[in-house]
Motif scaffolding. Structure first.
Motif, PDB file in Angstrom:
ATOM      1  N   LYS A   1    -105.557  91.609  84.712  1.00  0.00           N
ATOM      2  CA  LYS A   1    -106.021  90.305  85.193  1.00  0.00           C
ATOM      3  C   LYS A   1    -106.001  90.339  86.707  1.00  0.00           C
ATOM      4  CE  LYS A   1    -105.069  85.368  85.171  1.00  0.00           C
ATOM      5  NZ  LYS A   1    -106.490  85.030  85.122  1.00  0.00           N
ATOM      6  N   LEU A   2    -107.157  90.161  87.299  1.00  0.00           N
ATOM      7  CA  LEU A   2    -107.309  90.296  88.743  1.00  0.00           C
ATOM      8  C   LEU A   2    -106.896  89.022  89.461  1.00  0.00           C
ATOM      9  CD1 LEU A   2    -108.374  91.744  91.289  1.00  0.00           C
ATOM     10  CD2 LEU A   2    -110.634  90.804  90.742  1.00  0.00           C
ATOM     11  N   ASP A   3    -106.055  89.208  90.457  1.00  0.00           N
ATOM     12  CA  ASP A   3    -105.741  88.109  91.375  1.00  0.00           C
ATOM     13  C   ASP A   3    -106.745  88.214  92.522  1.00  0.00           C
ATOM     14  OD1 ASP A   3    -104.793  86.254  93.089  1.00  0.00           O
ATOM     15  OD2 ASP A   3    -102.729  86.986  93.129  1.00  0.00           O
ATOM     16  N   LYS A   4    -107.756  87.346  92.481  1.00  0.00           N
ATOM     17  CA  LYS A   4    -108.859  87.449  93.437  1.00  0.00           C
ATOM     18  C   LYS A   4    -108.455  87.148  94.867  1.00  0.00           C
ATOM     19  CE  LYS A   4    -111.235  84.466  91.048  1.00  0.00           C
ATOM     20  NZ  LYS A   4    -112.343  83.569  90.645  1.00  0.00           N
ATOM     21  N   TYR A   5    -107.286  86.619  95.058  1.00  0.00           N
ATOM     22  CA  TYR A   5    -106.900  86.165  96.388  1.00  0.00           C
ATOM     23  C   TYR A   5    -105.886  87.094  97.062  1.00  0.00           C
ATOM     24  CZ  TYR A   5    -108.933  82.288  93.894  1.00  0.00           C
ATOM     25  OH  TYR A   5    -109.773  81.533  93.137  1.00  0.00           O
ATOM     26  N   GLN A   6    -105.674  88.278  96.457  1.00  0.00           N
ATOM     27  CA  GLN A   6    -104.821  89.278  97.103  1.00  0.00           C
ATOM     28  C   GLN A   6    -105.559  89.887  98.306  1.00  0.00           C
ATOM     29  OE1 GLN A   6    -102.423  92.125  94.792  1.00  0.00           O
ATOM     30  NE2 GLN A   6    -103.394  91.228  92.968  1.00  0.00           N
ATOM     31  N   VAL A   7    -104.797  90.408  99.239  1.00  0.00           N
ATOM     32  CA  VAL A   7    -105.348  91.096 100.408  1.00  0.00           C
ATOM     33  C   VAL A   7    -104.868  92.555 100.369  1.00  0.00           C
ATOM     34  CG1 VAL A   7    -105.380  91.226 102.931  1.00  0.00           C
ATOM     35  CG2 VAL A   7    -105.440  88.998 101.790  1.00  0.00           C
ATOM     36  N   ASN A   8    -105.805  93.484 100.347  1.00  0.00           N
ATOM     37  CA  ASN A   8    -105.487  94.908 100.318  1.00  0.00           C
ATOM     38  C   ASN A   8    -105.531  95.456 101.746  1.00  0.00           C
ATOM     39  OD1 ASN A   8    -105.107  97.603  99.774  1.00  0.00           O
ATOM     40  ND2 ASN A   8    -107.145  97.922  98.897  1.00  0.00           N
ATOM     41  N   VAL A   9    -104.373  95.703 102.336  1.00  0.00           N
ATOM     42  CA  VAL A   9    -104.295  96.245 103.702  1.00  0.00           C
ATOM     43  C   VAL A   9    -104.445  97.762 103.621  1.00  0.00           C
ATOM     44  CG1 VAL A   9    -102.887  96.500 105.770  1.00  0.00           C
ATOM     45  CG2 VAL A   9    -102.819  94.361 104.460  1.00  0.00           C
ATOM     46  N   VAL A  10    -105.529  98.296 104.167  1.00  0.00           N
ATOM     47  CA  VAL A  10    -105.750  99.749 104.142  1.00  0.00           C
ATOM     48  C   VAL A  10    -105.385 100.398 105.472  1.00  0.00           C
ATOM     49  CG1 VAL A  10    -107.474  99.723 102.313  1.00  0.00           C
ATOM     50  CG2 VAL A  10    -108.190  99.376 104.685  1.00  0.00           C
ATOM     51  N   ILE A  11    -105.514  99.677 106.568  1.00  0.00           N
ATOM     52  CA  ILE A  11    -105.128 100.203 107.886  1.00  0.00           C
ATOM     53  C   ILE A  11    -104.275  99.159 108.592  1.00  0.00           C
ATOM     54  CG2 ILE A  11    -105.928 100.923 110.164  1.00  0.00           C
ATOM     55  CD1 ILE A  11    -106.412 102.997 108.032  1.00  0.00           C
ATOM     56  N   ASP A  12    -103.050  99.573 108.924  1.00  0.00           N
ATOM     57  CA  ASP A  12    -102.117  98.697 109.641  1.00  0.00           C
ATOM     58  C   ASP A  12    -101.716  99.405 110.932  1.00  0.00           C
ATOM     59  OD1 ASP A  12    -100.191  96.941 110.504  1.00  0.00           O
ATOM     60  OD2 ASP A  12     -98.646  97.719 109.143  1.00  0.00           O
ATOM     61  N   ASN A  13    -102.180  98.904 112.058  1.00  0.00           N
ATOM     62  CA  ASN A  13    -101.875  99.492 113.367  1.00  0.00           C
ATOM     63  C   ASN A  13    -100.810  98.710 114.121  1.00  0.00           C
ATOM     64  OD1 ASN A  13    -103.619 101.784 113.418  1.00  0.00           O
ATOM     65  ND2 ASN A  13    -105.362 100.400 113.663  1.00  0.00           N
ATOM     66  N   SER A  14     -99.944  98.030 113.367  1.00  0.00           N
ATOM     67  CA  SER A  14     -98.916  97.197 114.022  1.00  0.00           C
ATOM     68  C   SER A  14     -97.938  98.038 114.843  1.00  0.00           C
ATOM     69  CB  SER A  14     -98.146  96.402 112.969  1.00  0.00           C
ATOM     70  OG  SER A  14     -97.547  97.272 112.014  1.00  0.00           O
ATOM     71  N   LYS A  15     -97.708  99.291 114.429  1.00  0.00           N
ATOM     72  CA  LYS A  15     -96.783 100.162 115.160  1.00  0.00           C
ATOM     73  C   LYS A  15     -97.503 101.158 116.055  1.00  0.00           C
ATOM     74  CE  LYS A  15     -93.245  99.864 111.562  1.00  0.00           C
ATOM     75  NZ  LYS A  15     -92.377 100.612 110.619  1.00  0.00           N
ATOM     76  N   GLN A  16     -98.825 101.087 116.079  1.00  0.00           N
ATOM     77  CA  GLN A  16     -99.616 102.020 116.879  1.00  0.00           C
ATOM     78  C   GLN A  16     -99.708 101.543 118.331  1.00  0.00           C
ATOM     79  OE1 GLN A  16    -101.093 104.952 115.792  1.00  0.00           O
ATOM     80  NE2 GLN A  16    -101.622 105.298 117.911  1.00  0.00           N
ATOM     81  N   LYS A  17     -99.466 102.486 119.250  1.00  0.00           N
ATOM     82  CA  LYS A  17     -99.626 102.197 120.671  1.00  0.00           C
ATOM     83  C   LYS A  17    -100.747 103.073 121.218  1.00  0.00           C
ATOM     84  CE  LYS A  17     -94.794 100.887 121.405  1.00  0.00           C
ATOM     85  NZ  LYS A  17     -93.543 101.164 122.163  1.00  0.00           N
ATOM     86  N   GLY A  18    -101.836 102.453 121.591  1.00  0.00           N
ATOM     87  CA  GLY A  18    -103.005 103.203 122.009  1.00  0.00           C
ATOM     88  C   GLY A  18    -103.810 103.636 120.803  1.00  0.00           C
ATOM     89  N   ALA A  19    -104.746 104.564 121.040  1.00  0.00           N
ATOM     90  CA  ALA A  19    -105.626 105.034 119.973  1.00  0.00           C
ATOM     91  C   ALA A  19    -104.897 106.056 119.095  1.00  0.00           C
ATOM     92  CB  ALA A  19    -106.884 105.660 120.565  1.00  0.00           C
ATOM     93  N   PRO A  20    -105.234 106.122 117.804  1.00  0.00           N
ATOM     94  CA  PRO A  20    -104.564 107.092 116.928  1.00  0.00           C
ATOM     95  C   PRO A  20    -105.121 108.503 117.116  1.00  0.00           C
ATOM     96  CG  PRO A  20    -106.189 105.847 115.692  1.00  0.00           C
ATOM     97  CD  PRO A  20    -106.170 105.249 117.077  1.00  0.00           C
ATOM     98  N   VAL A  21    -104.282 109.500 116.900  1.00  0.00           N
ATOM     99  CA  VAL A  21    -104.682 110.909 116.873  1.00  0.00           C
ATOM    100  C   VAL A  21    -104.219 111.456 115.529  1.00  0.00           C
ATOM    101  CG1 VAL A  21    -104.455 113.179 117.926  1.00  0.00           C
ATOM    102  CG2 VAL A  21    -104.484 111.133 119.369  1.00  0.00           C
ATOM    103  N   ILE A  22    -105.155 111.748 114.667  1.00  0.00           N
ATOM    104  CA  ILE A  22    -104.846 112.179 113.305  1.00  0.00           C
ATOM    105  C   ILE A  22    -105.257 113.642 113.138  1.00  0.00           C
ATOM    106  CG2 ILE A  22    -105.220 111.777 110.854  1.00  0.00           C
ATOM    107  CD1 ILE A  22    -103.820 109.466 112.257  1.00  0.00           C
TER     108      ILE A  22
END
Length: 812
Positions: free
Chosen positions: A299-320
């Motif tokens: 049963k789908l909860d249509k109001y969920q939010v799927n966070v795929v990218i969280d840059n809260s701890k990122q400082k500057g641009a990412p290097v992967i």
């Protein structure tokens, strides 16, 4: 021997002078913070990073161990610090098209807070809606609406009954509808009484019944209309109440995200969906019970939010740096779950890959690993070309799946991709893939060596200090640092260039610290570095030891004293991948009358490479230039590497082959204690070769095992003197006069060293100086030509003799 060509001991090894630098150990040295050399590569990378136009992605080439990955990563991290932190990304339900979830962009660090706020809002909204729908005002208003409808229906029923009674008809309701009963004198008329009535009265009753039935149908239509109006009023009431509550709850969240229009649109759509489905939202008990019972897999909860990218701890641009660039790892995936054999998925199962994680920054990939993965390279080009990333099920994308999958909305890309690979991979892609040239417009080519200078020596010292600090090794004293730098020169095979294959240098630094620790030295000393190098060689030189033993035991025949014509010691390098060594190889030449010229036995046996074949053909050009100007060359010569059972390639033996050929034709013996390496051109000029140190040291070991006589040595090209970085053992033997190394520019110089005779000068009549090497060769060639001509004449006169003898016998 030819003294002018002898190389003095001072030129046999690089002497590192650290007098300009004041330090006692690596404790006194500041670690390196810059890049040694690589000016070209660093400039290319910097240019690409500063270019904002599309297509300026980078392909990094260079040898393994040159620090490509480390240097590129450092440059990317430095650039990333000055760039803004990229946005967060979430996936949410698409209320208008559920199969295409929406990708929404949020400010850095806001995705998780938005998810939390949505969870709180939905949780509190459920309570708020239940409270609103259970309030007295709502229930009172709903009751009023229902009662008004009931009163209207009652009035209609009452009027219908009144009109029916006026026509002596009673209306009775049942489960099947309405039943009409005729009356007489206020009582129901029985069937037998009805049959006894006159025809005229029956007709009146029938007409009344039909009229009542018509009016009943009208009443039923009115009642249905009242019921529909009742439901509409209740629905409108529910909508008004729900909208009032939902808008109040959503107002604060909408106000927080006014700068993100797509988020505002989503919030409004979610609010409208809650209003439209308020009964399901506040009820849902039946669905929950069915789910518990196992009737519903999901049963789908249509109001969920799927966070795929969280840059809260990122400082500057990412290097992967993606070490395993499979399709799912790069582009993300859509997970699936099973329940009692039923497979299902939804937007909450969307997972991000490295590309989305690096969006707004830099993605580092190994080119070879990328090309090994199915679908990855083509999909990467497609994403970079379009500037959009779409997370898709790879099996559905290529037609391997029959089930319908989600198609999430695309995400705009803004990143630099850096591929690291070998030069041949770059050239293949550049030559045969047109799209590659448009997407990877910048090549950063890493060098494997750097020119010696005070600056580079200082940086090398700082590099050693950096490795010691980073890996917490023992500090190196002054002499140990000098030994490491000498190893850097040896690795580069050049007296004025340092190797910047830092992978090899770091290994020696680590292993030197290990041996110093084992010997309980406070600081790493020179003998610790030398021990590390010796042990490293010992771990890899088993094959060399076996070959050396075979030569010492004379299983492989090599002479290191005496003189012989048509025989010489050539020098070859065996490369085992992680280790290379030199060894002498006997080369022999036989010359005889014929017209085939120089025969390369290895070529005839298909055991030689193209470069070696070319080197042998060059000898024919040399002979034609030296001896073929005044007479046709009529001779054959067979050249071979004795006891050679593998493929031979390279032209570094062409000098030795030429010396051997001249010796065989002239009959002048060659000194067997002298080995030769070098390439030759058609003009007789000696050219540089590779592996000169390994070749000299390999022959020296054989001579030492057989006993040094003072007459042994090696002839090398003058162009290779700058490459000499020999072991201390060889240098000491040269100083003691037990071994000699000569450098020559021309074949004539080498022949003089090997034979003690001059090659001679050419005179106007085509002859050379009397008793010189070249004159003896010319005389032998003339003799071969004369004998060949005499033999041909004898063959031409033989048939005439046979004919005359045959005629005489016939006359008898």
């Amino acid at each position: 021997m030819y003294k002018q060509c002898e190389i003095p001991p001072s030129k046999l090894k690089k002497q590192v002078n650290l007098a300009k630098f004041s330090f006692q150990s690596t404790k006194d040295i500041e670690p390196l913070k810059t890049v040694i050399g690589q000016k070209r590569a660093v400039s290319a990378i910097t240019f690409a990073l500063e270019m904002k136009d599309s297509g300026y992605n980078i392909f990094v080439t260079g040898s393994y161990g040159t620090g490509r990955t480390t240097i590129v990563t450092d440059l990317l991290n430095k650039s990333a610090k000055n760039r803004p932190t990229p946005s967060d990304w979430i996936f949410v339900h698409n209320f208008s098209n559920p199969d295409e979830p929406l990708a929404l962009e949020l400010a850095p660090g806001k995705a998780c807070s938005f998810r939390t706020e949505m969870q709180r809002l939905i949780h509190s909204l459920k309570g708020g809606l239940k409270k609103a729908f259970e309030s007295k005002s709502y229930t009172g208003r709903k009751t009023e609406i229902i009662e008004a409808a009931q009163k209207s229906k009652h009035d209609i029923y009452a009027q219908l009954e009144k009109e029916a009674l006026a026509m002596n008809i009673r209306i009775k309701s049942s489960s099947m509808g309405f039943v009409t009963i005729p009356l007489k004198n206020g009582k129901a008329l029985e069937s037998q009484d009805y049959e006894a009535l006159p025809a005229a009265e029956k007709e009146v009753i029938e007409n009344n019944l039909n009229e009542v039935q018509r009016r009943i149908q009208e009443v039923v239509r009115k009642i249905n209309q009242i019921d529909r109006s009742l439901q509409d009023e209740i629905d409108q009431l529910n909508e008004d109440v729900a909208r009032f509550v939902v808008e109040n709850y959503f107002a604060h969240l909408i106000e927080l995200y006014t700068l993100w229009p797509a988020v505002i649109d989503y919030l409004r759509d979610a609010a409208e969906d809650i209003v439209a489905n308020v009964e399901d939202f506040i009820g849902g008990e039946s669905d929950r019970e069915m789910h518990i019972q196992g009737s519903l897999p999901h049963k789908l909860d249509k109001y969920q939010v799927n966070v795929v990218i969280d840059n809260s701890k990122q400082k500057g641009a990412p290097v992967i740096y993606e070490t395993n660039p499979s399709y799912n790892n790069l582009f993300g995936r859509i997970d699936k779950k099973t329940f009692q054999g039923y497979v299902y998925t939804d937007y909450t199962m969307i997972k991000a890959g490295s590309i989305l994680a690096a969006n707004g920054g830099y993605l580092l990939l190994d080119a070879e690993q990328l090309l090994k993965q199915p679908f990855s390279y083509e999909a990467l080009k497609r994403a970079l070309r379009s500037g959009k990333l779409r997370i898709e099920d790879v099996f559905e994308l290529y037609g391997y799946s029959t089930s319908t999958a989600l198609r999430p909305s695309s995400v705009p890309l803004n990143l630099k991709v850096v591929l690291i690979g070998q030069s041949h991979i770059y050239h293949l892609l550049h030559n045969y893939d047109e799209e590659f040239r448009k997407i990877f417009k910048v090549r950063a080519d890493f060098d494997y060596e750097v020119e010696e200078s005070s600056r580079t020596i200082k940086q090398y010292i700082q590099f050693i200090s950096r490795v010691v600090r980073e890996e917490e090794l023992k500090d190196f004293n002054r002499d140990a640092i000098g030994a490491v730098i000498e190893y850097g020169f040896r690795t580069a095979d050049h007296q004025h260039r340092l190797s910047i294959r830092f992978g090899d240098i770091v290994k020696i630094i680590r292993e030197s610290s290990f041996w110093a620790n084992k010997r309980r030295h406070k600081l790493v000393q020179r003998d610790d570095v030398e021990k590390a190098i010796e042990e490293r060689i010992y771990r890899h030189d088993l094959v060399e030891e076996k070959v050396h033993t075979a030569i010492t035991e004379k299983t492989i025949k090599v002479d290191v004293d005496g003189e012989k014509a048509g025989q010489i010691n050539g020098l070859a390098v065996y490369n085992l991948g992680d280790y290379s060594f030199g060894r002498p190889t006997r080369i022999t030449v036989n010359t005889y009358i014929g017209s085939r010229g120089i025969i390369n036995i290895e070529r005839e046996a298909k055991m030689s490479g193209r470069i070696h074949n070319k080197g042998v053909l060059v000898l024919s050009g040399y002979f034609s230039q030296k001896f073929g100007a005044d007479m046709p060359l009529s001779f054959s010569a067979s050249i071979t590497f004795e006891q050679s059972y593998g493929t031979i390639d390279g032209d570094s033996a062409s000098c030795a082959e030429l010396y051997c050929l001249l010796s065989s034709l002239s009959g002048i013996p060659l000194a067997q204690g002298i080995a030769v390496t070098g390439s030759v051109n058609q003009k007789g000029e000696v050219q540089a070769i590779g592996g000169v140190n390994e070749k000299i040291e390999g022959f020296f070991k054989v001579c030492k095992a057989r006993k040094l006589t003072g007459k042994q040595g090696v002839i090398i090209p003058t162009a290779n003197v700058k490459n000499l970085l020999l072991s201390d053992e060889v240098v000491e033997a040269v100083k003691a006069g037990q071994f000699t190394i000569w450098a020559v520019n021309r074949i004539e110089d080498g022949m003089r060293i090997l034979t003690g005779k001059n090659c001679g000068r050419r005179h106007k009549d085509g002859c050379y100086t009397k008793d010189s090497v070249f004159e003896k060769v010319r005389e032998r060639l003339v003799e071969f030509a004369r004998r060949s001509q005499e033999f041909r004449k004898s063959l031409s006169t033989e048939p005439a003799k046979e004919k005359s003898s045959g005629e005489g016998s016939q006359e008898c």
